[in-house]
Design a protein around this motif. Structure first.
Motif, PDB file in Angstrom:
ATOM      1  N   ALA A 169       0.832  -1.208   0.000  1.00 22.85           N
ATOM      2  CA  ALA A 169       0.000   0.000   0.000  1.00 22.85           C
ATOM      3  C   ALA A 169       0.867   1.258   0.000  1.00 22.85           C
ATOM      4  CB  ALA A 169      -0.931  -0.011   1.210  1.00 22.85           C
ATOM      5  N   SER A 170       1.977   1.232   0.751  1.00 23.12           N
ATOM      6  CA  SER A 170       2.853   2.402   0.787  1.00 23.12           C
ATOM      7  C   SER A 170       3.507   2.650  -0.568  1.00 23.12           C
ATOM      8  CB  SER A 170       3.925   2.232   1.871  1.00 23.12           C
ATOM      9  OG  SER A 170       4.817   1.195   1.540  1.00 23.12           O
ATOM     10  N   VAL A 171       3.813   1.569  -1.305  1.00 22.64           N
ATOM     11  CA  VAL A 171       4.387   1.712  -2.645  1.00 22.64           C
ATOM     12  C   VAL A 171       3.388   2.387  -3.582  1.00 22.64           C
ATOM     13  CG1 VAL A 171       5.174   0.444  -4.683  1.00 22.64           C
ATOM     14  CG2 VAL A 171       5.976  -0.225  -2.415  1.00 22.64           C
ATOM     15  N   LEU A 172       2.138   1.945  -3.524  1.00 24.06           N
ATOM     16  CA  LEU A 172       1.097   2.537  -4.379  1.00 24.06           C
ATOM     17  C   LEU A 172       0.839   3.990  -4.005  1.00 24.06           C
ATOM     18  CD1 LEU A 172      -1.417  -0.468  -4.513  1.00 24.06           C
ATOM     19  CD2 LEU A 172       0.292   0.185  -6.221  1.00 24.06           C
ATOM     20  N   LEU A 173       0.858   4.284  -2.717  1.00 23.70           N
ATOM     21  CA  LEU A 173       0.645   5.667  -2.279  1.00 23.70           C
ATOM     22  C   LEU A 173       1.800   6.567  -2.708  1.00 23.70           C
ATOM     23  CD1 LEU A 173      -0.805   5.137   1.313  1.00 23.70           C
ATOM     24  CD2 LEU A 173      -1.999   6.068  -0.684  1.00 23.70           C
ATOM     25  N   PHE A 174       3.021   6.032  -2.645  1.00 27.99           N
ATOM     26  CA  PHE A 174       4.164   6.828  -3.091  1.00 27.99           C
ATOM     27  C   PHE A 174       4.070   7.089  -4.595  1.00 27.99           C
ATOM     28  CE2 PHE A 174       8.768   7.438  -4.101  1.00 27.99           C
ATOM     29  CZ  PHE A 174       8.947   8.577  -3.324  1.00 27.99           C
ATOM     30  N   GLY A 175       3.558   6.123  -5.350  1.00 25.63           N
ATOM     31  CA  GLY A 175       3.312   6.344  -6.770  1.00 25.63           C
ATOM     32  C   GLY A 175       2.312   7.469  -6.995  1.00 25.63           C
ATOM     33  N   LEU A 176       1.298   7.542  -6.135  1.00 23.61           N
ATOM     34  CA  LEU A 176       0.315   8.616  -6.236  1.00 23.61           C
ATOM     35  C   LEU A 176       0.948   9.965  -5.923  1.00 23.61           C
ATOM     36  CD1 LEU A 176      -2.636   9.427  -6.660  1.00 23.61           C
ATOM     37  CD2 LEU A 176      -3.033   8.983  -4.228  1.00 23.61           C
ATOM     38  N   VAL A 177       1.830   9.995  -4.930  1.00 23.88           N
ATOM     39  CA  VAL A 177       2.535  11.246  -4.610  1.00 23.88           C
ATOM     40  C   VAL A 177       3.409  11.679  -5.786  1.00 23.88           C
ATOM     41  CG1 VAL A 177       4.231  12.308  -3.081  1.00 23.88           C
ATOM     42  CG2 VAL A 177       2.498  10.783  -2.132  1.00 23.88           C
ATOM     43  N   LEU A 178       4.104  10.728  -6.406  1.00 23.35           N
ATOM     44  CA  LEU A 178       4.901  11.051  -7.592  1.00 23.35           C
ATOM     45  C   LEU A 178       4.020  11.611  -8.705  1.00 23.35           C
ATOM     46  CD1 LEU A 178       7.236   7.923  -7.701  1.00 23.35           C
ATOM     47  CD2 LEU A 178       7.987  10.286  -7.404  1.00 23.35           C
ATOM     48  N   HIS A 179       2.821  11.071  -8.838  1.00 17.95           N
ATOM     49  CA  HIS A 179       1.893  11.555  -9.864  1.00 17.95           C
ATOM     50  C   HIS A 179       1.510  13.015  -9.598  1.00 17.95           C
ATOM     51  CE1 HIS A 179      -1.138  11.392 -12.965  1.00 17.95           C
ATOM     52  NE2 HIS A 179      -2.071  11.770 -12.103  1.00 17.95           N
ATOM     53  N   LEU A 180       1.364  13.369  -8.335  1.00 13.69           N
ATOM     54  CA  LEU A 180       1.035  14.755  -7.992  1.00 13.69           C
ATOM     55  C   LEU A 180       2.197  15.690  -8.311  1.00 13.69           C
ATOM     56  CD1 LEU A 180      -0.784  14.202  -4.567  1.00 13.69           C
ATOM     57  CD2 LEU A 180      -1.814  14.620  -6.811  1.00 13.69           C
ATOM     58  N   PHE A 181       3.419  15.212  -8.176  1.00  9.70           N
ATOM     59  CA  PHE A 181       4.606  16.023  -8.457  1.00  9.70           C
ATOM     60  C   PHE A 181       4.905  16.095  -9.955  1.00  9.70           C
ATOM     61  CE2 PHE A 181       5.374  15.897  -3.999  1.00  9.70           C
ATOM     62  CZ  PHE A 181       6.307  16.859  -3.705  1.00  9.70           C
ATOM     63  N   HIS A 182       4.520  15.062 -10.698  1.00  9.71           N
ATOM     64  CA  HIS A 182       4.855  14.996 -12.132  1.00  9.71           C
ATOM     65  C   HIS A 182       3.608  14.616 -12.932  1.00  9.71           C
ATOM     66  CE1 HIS A 182       8.619  14.033  -9.906  1.00  9.71           C
ATOM     67  NE2 HIS A 182       9.147  14.870 -10.773  1.00  9.71           N
ATOM     68  N   ARG A 183       2.639  15.492 -12.935  1.00 11.19           N
ATOM     69  CA  ARG A 183       1.369  15.200 -13.600  1.00 11.19           C
ATOM     70  C   ARG A 183       1.507  15.108 -15.116  1.00 11.19           C
ATOM     71  NH1 ARG A 183      -3.191  18.904 -10.443  1.00 11.19           N
ATOM     72  NH2 ARG A 183      -2.813  18.055  -8.345  1.00 11.19           N
ATOM     73  N   ARG A 184       2.512  15.767 -15.672  1.00 17.33           N
ATOM     74  CA  ARG A 184       2.652  15.787 -17.131  1.00 17.33           C
ATOM     75  C   ARG A 184       3.516  14.646 -17.662  1.00 17.33           C
ATOM     76  NH1 ARG A 184       3.630  22.266 -18.356  1.00 17.33           N
ATOM     77  NH2 ARG A 184       1.654  23.018 -17.433  1.00 17.33           N
ATOM     78  N   ALA A 185       3.970  13.761 -16.785  1.00 19.70           N
ATOM     79  CA  ALA A 185       4.792  12.632 -17.238  1.00 19.70           C
ATOM     80  C   ALA A 185       3.987  11.774 -18.196  1.00 19.70           C
ATOM     81  CB  ALA A 185       5.247  11.796 -16.050  1.00 19.70           C
ATOM     82  N   PRO A 186       4.546  11.434 -19.375  1.00 22.94           N
ATOM     83  CA  PRO A 186       3.775  10.715 -20.393  1.00 22.94           C
ATOM     84  C   PRO A 186       3.313   9.334 -19.975  1.00 22.94           C
ATOM     85  CG  PRO A 186       6.099  10.827 -20.987  1.00 22.94           C
ATOM     86  CD  PRO A 186       5.905  11.733 -19.812  1.00 22.94           C
ATOM     87  N   ALA A 187       4.036   8.662 -19.089  1.00 20.89           N
ATOM     88  CA  ALA A 187       3.669   7.289 -18.719  1.00 20.89           C
ATOM     89  C   ALA A 187       2.496   7.241 -17.745  1.00 20.89           C
ATOM     90  CB  ALA A 187       4.876   6.573 -18.122  1.00 20.89           C
ATOM     91  N   GLY A 188       2.131   8.362 -17.146  1.00 22.47           N
ATOM     92  CA  GLY A 188       1.009   8.393 -16.230  1.00 22.47           C
ATOM     93  C   GLY A 188       1.293   7.675 -14.920  1.00 22.47           C
ATOM     94  N   TYR A 189       0.218   7.312 -14.212  1.00 21.77           N
ATOM     95  CA  TYR A 189       0.356   6.718 -12.883  1.00 21.77           C
ATOM     96  C   TYR A 189       1.132   5.408 -12.917  1.00 21.77           C
ATOM     97  CZ  TYR A 189      -0.960   4.637  -8.416  1.00 21.77           C
ATOM     98  OH  TYR A 189      -0.933   4.034  -7.184  1.00 21.77           O
ATOM     99  N   VAL A 190       0.949   4.610 -13.965  1.00 19.93           N
ATOM    100  CA  VAL A 190       1.660   3.332 -14.055  1.00 19.93           C
ATOM    101  C   VAL A 190       3.172   3.554 -14.054  1.00 19.93           C
ATOM    102  CG1 VAL A 190       2.090   1.311 -15.500  1.00 19.93           C
ATOM    103  CG2 VAL A 190      -0.232   2.162 -15.204  1.00 19.93           C
ATOM    104  N   GLY A 191       3.629   4.551 -14.788  1.00 15.16           N
ATOM    105  CA  GLY A 191       5.055   4.863 -14.807  1.00 15.16           C
ATOM    106  C   GLY A 191       5.567   5.263 -13.432  1.00 15.16           C
ATOM    107  N   HIS A 192       4.741   5.989 -12.673  1.00 15.26           N
ATOM    108  CA  HIS A 192       5.136   6.385 -11.326  1.00 15.26           C
ATOM    109  C   HIS A 192       5.208   5.163 -10.401  1.00 15.26           C
ATOM    110  CE1 HIS A 192       4.671  10.364 -12.820  1.00 15.26           C
ATOM    111  NE2 HIS A 192       3.355  10.355 -12.807  1.00 15.26           N
TER     112      HIS A 192
END
Length: 283
Positions: A169-192
């Motif tokens: 769960a912490s890994v998935l949440l950290f991915g969500l935090v990365l998504h908030l910091f890098h919303r324009r990343a082309p790979a989206g949430y999966v890449g995070h």
């Protein structure tokens, strides 16, 4: 007189894949990936194929670990750029690192209960969560015939059982935090999430080193080695962020500080949640 051709036989020919019957175009089936070579019919051939498979697995794992440890962010960058077959998949790598961590944790748990003081002690590098359990809360144990030492064993076993789920769960949440910091990343949430898996795998391997170092006495502040390990982790995270998300070094440093602190908070919540759930179940 022109005769009618007989129906094709049910068995496949030598030019088709034995697994899925797709026409072969090379040394491997392009549909399922199985090798075009026939199954081994002798001990020597079987041993040869097994050795080749093990060598391929070992070389991929060694290549993956070498890249993970020596080139921060490179595995994530390779995965996002489509170069995946040479490396172990992110989830497999993370699960392997988690399994190694919990194996070492069985030797020296980082979440323990001190039966003499009635105190929960947890330490993971510079992260510490501790507290004293009131005697009133522990009083019902005596009526159930549960000694403090037996409670300690059950507590550590219960916590160990719940930790993997909270860790994922912490890994998935950290991915969500990365998504908030890098919303324009082309790979989206999966890449995070891929980045989070690779970063967490490195962090768990680093925590294995932390577990193997001499334990500091309860209540003592983190020492020099704790600071060195924390510095290694934060510098690694900074280089990984710069390689995967590009941008200038100053923004990368600022994001590194923020994200490392967030990751420590997530790990603290992870430990507190496991402790709370263990006490809910046992008391």
């Amino acid at each position: 007189m022109i005769g009618v051709a007989p129906d094709a036989p049910d068995d496949v020919s030598a030019d088709t894949c034995d697994n899925c019957a797709t026409a072969l175009l090379g040394a491997f089936c392009h549909a399922c990936g199985q090798a075009a070579e026939p199954a081994a019919t002798s001990v020597r051939a079987f041993a040869s194929q097994a050795a080749a498979d093990l060598t391929s697995l070992d070389s991929r794992l060694l290549r993956t670990l070498g890249t993970l440890l020596g080139r921060p962010g490179r595995l994530t960058r390779e995965y996002l750029d489509g170069r995946r077959v040479r490396y172990t998949q992110p989830l497999q790598l993370y699960l392997g690192a988690a399994a190694a961590f919990f194996f070492v944790n069985a030797y020296r748990p980082f979440l323990t209960f001190d039966p003499r003081e009635g105190r929960v002690v947890s330490s993971l590098n510079a992260i510490g969560v501790s507290g004293t359990v009131s005697r009133e809360s522990l009083a019902p144990l005596a009526g159930r015939g549960i000694s403090m030492e037996l409670f300690r064993e059950r507590f550590e076993a219960t916590v160990t059982g719940y930790l993997p789920a909270f860790l994922v769960a912490s890994v998935l949440l950290f991915g969500l935090v990365l998504h908030l910091f890098h919303r324009r990343a082309p790979a989206g949430y999966v890449g995070h999430v891929v980045f989070s898996l690779h970063w967490s795998a490195f962090f768990l391997l680093l925590m294995i080193v932390d577990r193997l170092l001499p334990a500091r006495p309860p209540g003592e502040l983190p020492g020099l080695m704790d600071a060195v390990i924390a510095l290694i982790a934060s510098v690694y995270l900074g280089f990984a962020l710069h390689r995967v998300y590009w941008g200038g070094w100053l923004p990368a440093v600022l994001k590194t500080v923020c994200l490392y602190l967030v990751y420590q908070v997530l790990l603290s919540i992870w430990m507190l949640s496991a402790i709370a759930l263990a006490f809910t179940v046992l008391l």
